[in-house]
Scaffold this active site. Structure first.
Site, PDB file in Angstrom:
ATOM      1  CE  LYS A  32     -19.942 -25.374  15.342  1.00 31.29           C
ATOM      2  NZ  LYS A  32     -19.477 -24.300  16.211  1.00 31.29           N
ATOM      3  NE  ARG A 101     -22.462 -25.219  20.687  1.00 36.82           N
ATOM      4  CZ  ARG A 101     -21.382 -25.780  21.212  1.00 36.82           C
ATOM      5  NH1 ARG A 101     -20.258 -25.814  20.540  1.00 36.82           N
ATOM      6  NH2 ARG A 101     -21.422 -26.325  22.404  1.00 36.82           N
ATOM      7  N   GLY A 110     -12.374 -20.808  15.627  1.00 33.88           N
ATOM      8  CA  GLY A 110     -11.976 -19.822  16.638  1.00 33.88           C
ATOM      9  C   GLY A 110     -12.057 -18.378  16.184  1.00 33.88           C
ATOM     10  CG  MET A 112     -16.851 -15.514  13.218  1.00 35.20           C
ATOM     11  SD  MET A 112     -18.100 -15.810  11.994  1.00 35.20           S
ATOM     12  CE  MET A 112     -17.972 -17.544  11.737  1.00 35.20           C
ATOM     13  NE  ARG A 345     -14.208 -28.511  12.845  1.00 37.32           N
ATOM     14  CZ  ARG A 345     -14.030 -27.422  13.559  1.00 37.32           C
ATOM     15  NH1 ARG A 345     -14.686 -26.338  13.275  1.00 37.32           N
ATOM     16  NH2 ARG A 345     -13.196 -27.403  14.565  1.00 37.32           N
ATOM     17  CG  HIS A 468      21.685 -17.233 -13.575  1.00 38.08           C
ATOM     18  ND1 HIS A 468      22.464 -17.626 -12.510  1.00 38.08           N
ATOM     19  CD2 HIS A 468      22.001 -18.033 -14.598  1.00 38.08           C
ATOM     20  CE1 HIS A 468      23.239 -18.625 -12.894  1.00 38.08           C
ATOM     21  NE2 HIS A 468      22.984 -18.891 -14.161  1.00 38.08           N
ATOM     22  NE  ARG A 647      17.692 -22.484 -24.755  1.00 41.11           N
ATOM     23  CZ  ARG A 647      17.416 -21.676 -23.736  1.00 41.11           C
ATOM     24  NH1 ARG A 647      16.228 -21.117 -23.648  1.00 41.11           N
ATOM     25  NH2 ARG A 647      18.307 -21.450 -22.807  1.00 41.11           N
ATOM     26  CD  GLU A 781      12.674 -18.057 -26.030  1.00 47.18           C
ATOM     27  OE1 GLU A 781      13.138 -18.019 -24.890  1.00 47.18           O
ATOM     28  OE2 GLU A 781      13.391 -18.216 -27.050  1.00 47.18           O
ATOM     29  CB  SER A 800       8.961 -25.327 -26.619  1.00 48.78           C
ATOM     30  OG  SER A 800       9.049 -25.296 -25.218  1.00 48.78           O
ATOM     31  CB  THR A 803       5.989 -18.511 -20.517  1.00 47.22           C
ATOM     32  OG1 THR A 803       6.475 -19.607 -19.753  1.00 47.22           O
ATOM     33  CG2 THR A 803       4.917 -18.959 -21.462  1.00 47.22           C
ATOM     34  CG  ASN A 804      11.186 -18.085 -18.031  1.00 44.52           C
ATOM     35  OD1 ASN A 804      10.172 -18.255 -17.390  1.00 44.52           O
ATOM     36  ND2 ASN A 804      12.187 -18.940 -18.026  1.00 44.52           N
ATOM     37  CB  CYS A 868      10.384 -25.197 -21.846  1.00 41.63           C
ATOM     38  SG  CYS A 868      10.930 -23.957 -23.018  1.00 41.63           S
ATOM     39  CE1 TYR A 888       6.943 -29.812 -23.545  1.00 41.50           C
ATOM     40  CE2 TYR A 888       5.987 -30.574 -25.611  1.00 41.50           C
ATOM     41  CZ  TYR A 888       6.948 -29.852 -24.915  1.00 41.50           C
ATOM     42  OH  TYR A 888       7.907 -29.143 -25.592  1.00 41.50           O
TER      43      TYR A 888
HETATM   44  C1  PEP Z   1      12.029 -18.865 -21.546  1.00 40.10           C
HETATM   45  O1  PEP Z   1      12.360 -17.771 -22.021  1.00 40.10           O
HETATM   46  O2  PEP Z   1      10.923 -19.091 -21.073  1.00 40.10           O
HETATM   47  C2  PEP Z   1      12.990 -19.965 -21.527  1.00 40.10           C
HETATM   48  C3  PEP Z   1      12.639 -21.172 -21.124  1.00 40.10           C
HETATM   49  O3  PEP Z   1      14.254 -19.674 -21.881  1.00 40.10           O
HETATM   50  P1  PEP Z   1      15.332 -18.993 -20.895  1.00 40.10           P
HETATM   51  O4  PEP Z   1      14.713 -18.911 -19.548  1.00 40.10           O
HETATM   52  O5  PEP Z   1      16.523 -19.881 -20.938  1.00 40.10           O
HETATM   53  O6  PEP Z   1      15.541 -17.673 -21.551  1.00 40.10           O
HETATM   54 MG    MG Z   2      14.148 -17.669 -23.232  1.00 41.15          MG
END
Ligand code: PEP
Ligand code: MG
Length: 956
Positions: A32, A101, A110, A112, A345, A468, A647, A781, A800, A803-804, A868, A888
């Site tokens: 302000k 103020r 609002g 303070m 502002r 899932h 896959r 993985e 790829s 990462t799960n 992925c 990517y």
């Molecule tokens: C993963 O493991 O990140 C993956 C994309 O494969 P899924 O989830 O099908 O195991």
């Molecule tokens: Mg997997």
């Protein structure tokens, strides 16, 4: 002496103290204060003021006292204001009144405190009456001061003032404040002073300086009030910033019908339309407009009531918007036809308005396209793409206690439907009875997918962000909440309950996948689609243009130098088409096993699994081949000219079979009832399923291990891929197939399976008489694959990151159970900063990824790298992927627009500086590269020689 106070004309001094940077100016004098200083410099009419710095506030927080010299500097500044206004603080003849103020660096509306009309006493009030000839206005202002001082400075509850006020009005038979006369207000001043006396045992200070001193202190204290602390927590505003205090000359909008006050936005904050939107009241003070006690006028009407003030207001606000290059939220007061600006502002706005304003301003040449892209957040894009609950209706539902439960917000968007507790019923009710359905399950399995697809939303009481249900829902863009563990589902009784609230099958519920809230009953929704949102489409093409700049990343040879591309996870042609329309430039993951679950295919898949000989298995697979080919054909067609990563089969085979418990129950029932027809078959099936049982199926016979145990399945899949690609190529479609082998742990697995698959690929191309480029690669993985990536990259032409699984295996947390069991507590307790299944854990999983890329590219410098796992659509994880050199990210089609924007944001944020993030310097990497290449060459040569020798000995 340290400077604690800055005057209205000292903007340069603050800039100097701040090192010339406007953000730091705001840090010292608050948002302000900075706005007021800047407006004064631009010759906008701002009432003279001074600002006590945030630094003074911070000192006060430490010691509980004003820092040395601060109060003296306030007094000196006050003298300057007196000079400028020709009025005097405390002078009964011509009194100066000020407001006090709060104003922190970041707007905390609002949260303070503020005190208005400081300087009014019995004496100065009389003087004001003489000056203005308007006793009603003066005593109204005075009673406001006593009330505000009492509540804000002395901490007296509001009710203590409301009670005598209401009693007085009742006695007089008044309904509204406007009916109060000058004498009435004068009487209220006395009554309010008695309240102060009664509540605090002190008289309301008749010394204006004491009022100012205590009000300054109260604003400092309000920085650590509960409201302010809660707000800071929510908005992630640091606690050590402190608030500034602005002491501003009072101007009065309540001096009669030639005066007024209002608030306005320079553009419509809810639609973004380029039209001033505001409201005002004549003869009123600031808080009356926002309090909603009187009906306000639209700002356009001011044109008729006070044309000069209106013209001036429009001119000033136009200039302010051009100056700040942002939509402004302003406060103004007109005192006897003279316009004063009290605040400007950047205005808060809806997601829709944010996009429109950014794009319009870029088109108007006010800001660059890059700036426009930066101004919209991924969360805003997310909000625009999913149907959401009407805000008002949601608030009503929340305040009336309709929240039923809270779970993990797994897939964003809102859904309303009737609850059904199994996939078949959900599908039936949706398809046959045309009902809107929410499928509710403890958790879902692949054979529940038909129910999920038919449903408007999915709710589970178990599972986490990569369960899932979550993965599939995100993929299909279905709002989904998982792990709502307070819900007890009784599948027998067909109902669910939280404490005593019971929802029976068929009753309406509403779920908000963006927040994780579940409501009983129906909440109205508003819908959205990307194609209809032309401004958003434009903004995203600008985002893409930012990412295609080849100078975005400074990297070693072969590494990407542009920003990230965004691909999509899509299993079916219709998903691929949606992904394209949302701007994906590749398919990063097609989970082929999802196709096996289709009702007409599942029996063939089960026959294939139960086959006792390779010939029987091949026969079943031959039946599946044409349908798989058709699936892939559709994908290639939809992705004409873009890469498609398919896959090979990944899950353990038992997932395709009926559950052991169900079978056992059926067998026992048949035995008890003495039913013999089909019993033997069922028993055989039960034994087969028992034989497949694994204690740890996620770490068992799945992924590439399964392909090695039963190569016929993946051989069929590769044939289907290449036959479809060849057919498409013949039709003139540009195909770029990439075959992905899941769950690799050692390069030896690839050595075993990949060559025989490549042979099939080549054979199909020969048979069909076409050729096209293709790749074979792997998912990373398993930590071992990441650690040995230099070797894995000898065969894999692309990586790829799944990462799960990589998160699951790195932490050793089950991706299906962790959220339900302990992860929420871990995050709450600060053991983990965030849920690592939603946002990449940079220190562990992220480091493995970084290492895998660096080592993999020492073997194969132009190795294509993507992600992925579910993190591919998460902005923070996308940033990490950019920094470590991914080509990517791939995410569900519905998240593609969010990822496109997030990719552009990181490209701008880290332009040219990507390799700083602790990566090995380019030179070292190059040296390592040649060394590893040499090693790899010799390894390959040794293996070749060994194979030759083996073949030769076989011939002998
Ligand atoms: C993963 O493991 O990140 C993956 C994309 O494969 P899924 O989830 O099908 O195991
Ligand atoms: Mg997997």
């Amino acid at each position: 002496m340290k400077k604690w106070v800055y005057l209205f004309d000292e903007v340069r001094e603050v800039e100097k103290a701040a090192g010339g940077d406007w953000d730091s100016v705001k840090g010292i004098v608050g948002g302000k204060g900075a706005g007021l200083l800047d407006m004064t410099r631009a010759k906008v009419p701002v009432p003279p003021f001074f600002t006590v710095t945030t630094e003074a506030c911070n000192e006060y927080q430490k010691t509980g006292k004003f820092p040395k010299g601060m109060w003296e500097q306030e007094l000196v500044a006050l003298k300057q204001i007196e000079k400028k206004t020709g009025k005097k603080f405390g002078d009964p003849k011509n009194p100066l009144l000020v407001s006090c103020r709060s104003g922190a660096k970041f707007s905390m509306p609002g949260m303070m405190d503020t005190v208005l009309n400081i300087g009014l006493t019995d004496q100065t009030a009389e003087g004001m009456v003489q000056l203005t000839g308007n006793p009603r206005f003066v005593y109204d202002s005075y009673r406001r001061l006593v009330e505000m001082f009492g509540t804000v400075v002395l901490g007296i509850p509001d009710e203590a003032f409301e009670a005598p006020m209401n009693a007085y009005k009742a006695k007089k038979g008044y309904k509204l404040d406007v009916e109060m006369t000058a004498d009435d207000w004068k009487q209220m001043v006395q009554e309010f002073r008695q309240v102060v006396q009664r509540e605090k045992g002190i008289d309301f200070p008749q010394d204006p300086f004491k009022q100012l001193e205590l009000a300054t202190e109260a604003v400092f204290k309000s920085w650590n009030g509960k409201r302010a602390i809660d707000y800071r927590r929510h908005e992630h505003i640091p606690d050590d910033l402190g608030t500034a205090v602005n002491i501003v000359t009072m101007v009065f909008g309540n001096m009669g019908d030639e005066s007024g006050t209002g608030v306005a936005f320079t553009r419509n904050p809810s639609t973004g339309e380029e039209k001033m939107m505001g409201e005002y009241l004549l003869n009123a003070q600031g808080e009356d407009v926002v309090a909603g006690i009187r009906n306000t006028n639209a700002i356009e009407n001011l044109k008729n009531q006070m044309p000069e003030a209106y013209e001036q207001f429009m001119d000033i606000t136009g200039k302010l918007e051009t100056h700040y290059k942002e939509m402004q939220d302003v406060e103004f007061t007109i005192e006897n036809r003279k316009l004063w600006m009290l605040q400007t502002r950047n205005g808060k706005r809806t997601a829709k308005a944010a996009v429109k304003i950014a794009v319009d301003m870029a088109n108007e040449g006010l800001i660059t396209r890059e700036e426009a892209v930066k101004r919209v957040t991924p969360e805003q894009v997310d909000a625009l793409l999913h149907p959401h609950f009407d805000d008002k209706a949601k608030q009503n539902a929340e305040s009336s206690g309709s929240i039923f439960a809270k779970g993990v917000n797994a897939s964003p968007g809102a859904a309303v439907g009737q609850a059904y507790f199994d996939a078949d019923t959900a599908e039936k009710m949706a398809k046959e009875s045309k009902q809107d359905v929410i499928m509710v399950r403890p958790f879902t399995k692949p054979d529940d997918v038909h129910g999920m697809i038919a449903a408007k939303g999915v709710l589970t009481s178990e599972g986490g962000a990569t369960s899932h249900a979550a993965v599939v829902a995100r993929q299909f863009g279905i709002p989904c909440i998982v792990g709502a563990s307070s819900i007890k589902i009784d599948l027998e009784k067909r109902e669910m309950a939280v404490d005593h609230t019971v929802v029976k099958e068929g009753e309406w519920i509403s779920i908000d996948g963006t927040t994780g809230n579940v409501y009983v009953g129906k909440i109205p929704m508003t819908a959205a689609s990307l194609e209809e949102q032309t401004e958003l489409m434009t903004l995203l093409t600008w985002a893409d243009a930012i990412c295609t700049d080849p100078k975005t990343r400074v990297s070693p040879k072969g590494w990407p130098t542009r920003g990230l591309q965004v691909w999509a996870n899509a299993d079916y042609p219709k998903d691929a088409r949606r992904a394209r329309s949302y701007g994906a430039v590749g398919i990063g993951l097609c989970r082929t096993e999802h196709m096996f679950f289709e009702p007409e295919r599942l029996p063939i898949v089960q026959r294939m699994i139960l086959a006792e000989t390779s010939a029987e298995r091949t026969a079943a697979l031959n039946e599946l081949l044409p349908t798989q080919r058709k699936d892939f054909d559709g994908l290639f067609e939809a992705m004409d000219g873009y890469p498609v990563i398919i896959r090979l089969i990944d899950p353990p085979l038992h997932e395709f079979m009926p559950s052991e418990e169900d079978l056992l129950e059926e067998v026992i029932t048949m035995r008890v009832k003495g039913e013999t027809a089909g019993l033997e078959e069922k028993e055989h099936l039960l034994n087969a399923v028992k034989g497949m049982h694994e204690s740890n199926p996620m770490m068992g016979l799945r992924g590439v291990r399964l392909s090695i145990a039963m190569p016929e399945i993946v051989e069929m899949q590769v044939r289907a891929i290449f036959e479809a690609a060849a057919d498409c190529a013949k039709r003139g479609i540009v195909v770029k197939p990439e075959v992905m082998i899941p769950l690799t742990g050692t390069v030896k697995e690839l050595e075993w399976i990949q060559p025989r698959l490549v042979r099939i690929a080549k054979a199909v191309m020969d048979e069909k008489g076409v050729s096209f480029t293709y790749k074979f690669g792997t998912m990373i993985e398993i930590p071992r694959a990441a650690v040995t990536s230099a070797e894995v990259a000898e065969l894999a032409e692309f990586f790829s990151f799944g990462t799960n699984d990589l998160t699951q295996m790195t932490f050793g947390y089950s991706r299906d159970d962790a959220e339900r069991n302990f992860l929420v507590t871990y995050v709450e307790q600060g053991i983990l900063p965030k849920n690592p299944f939603q946002t990449l854990d940079r220190d562990g999983v992220g480091r493995l990824m970084k290492m895998a890329i660096e080592d993999g590219r020492t073997t194969r410098p132009n190795l294509e790298v993507g992600i992925c796992g579910e993190h591919g659509g998460d902005p923070e994880s996308i940033e990490w992927c950019h920094l470590i050199g991914n080509n990517y990210v791939s995410c569900s089609p519905f998240r593609v627009p969010i990822a496109r924007l997030a990719a552009a944001h990181v490209a701008l944020k880290h332009k040219g500086s990507v390799r700083k993030q602790g990566a090995r310097p380019v030179k070292k990497a190059a040296a390592r590269l040649s060394a590893t290449k040499a090693k790899a060459k010799s390894r390959i040569a040794t293996r070749k020689a060994a194979r030759k020798a083996k073949a030769a000995s076989r011939k002998k």
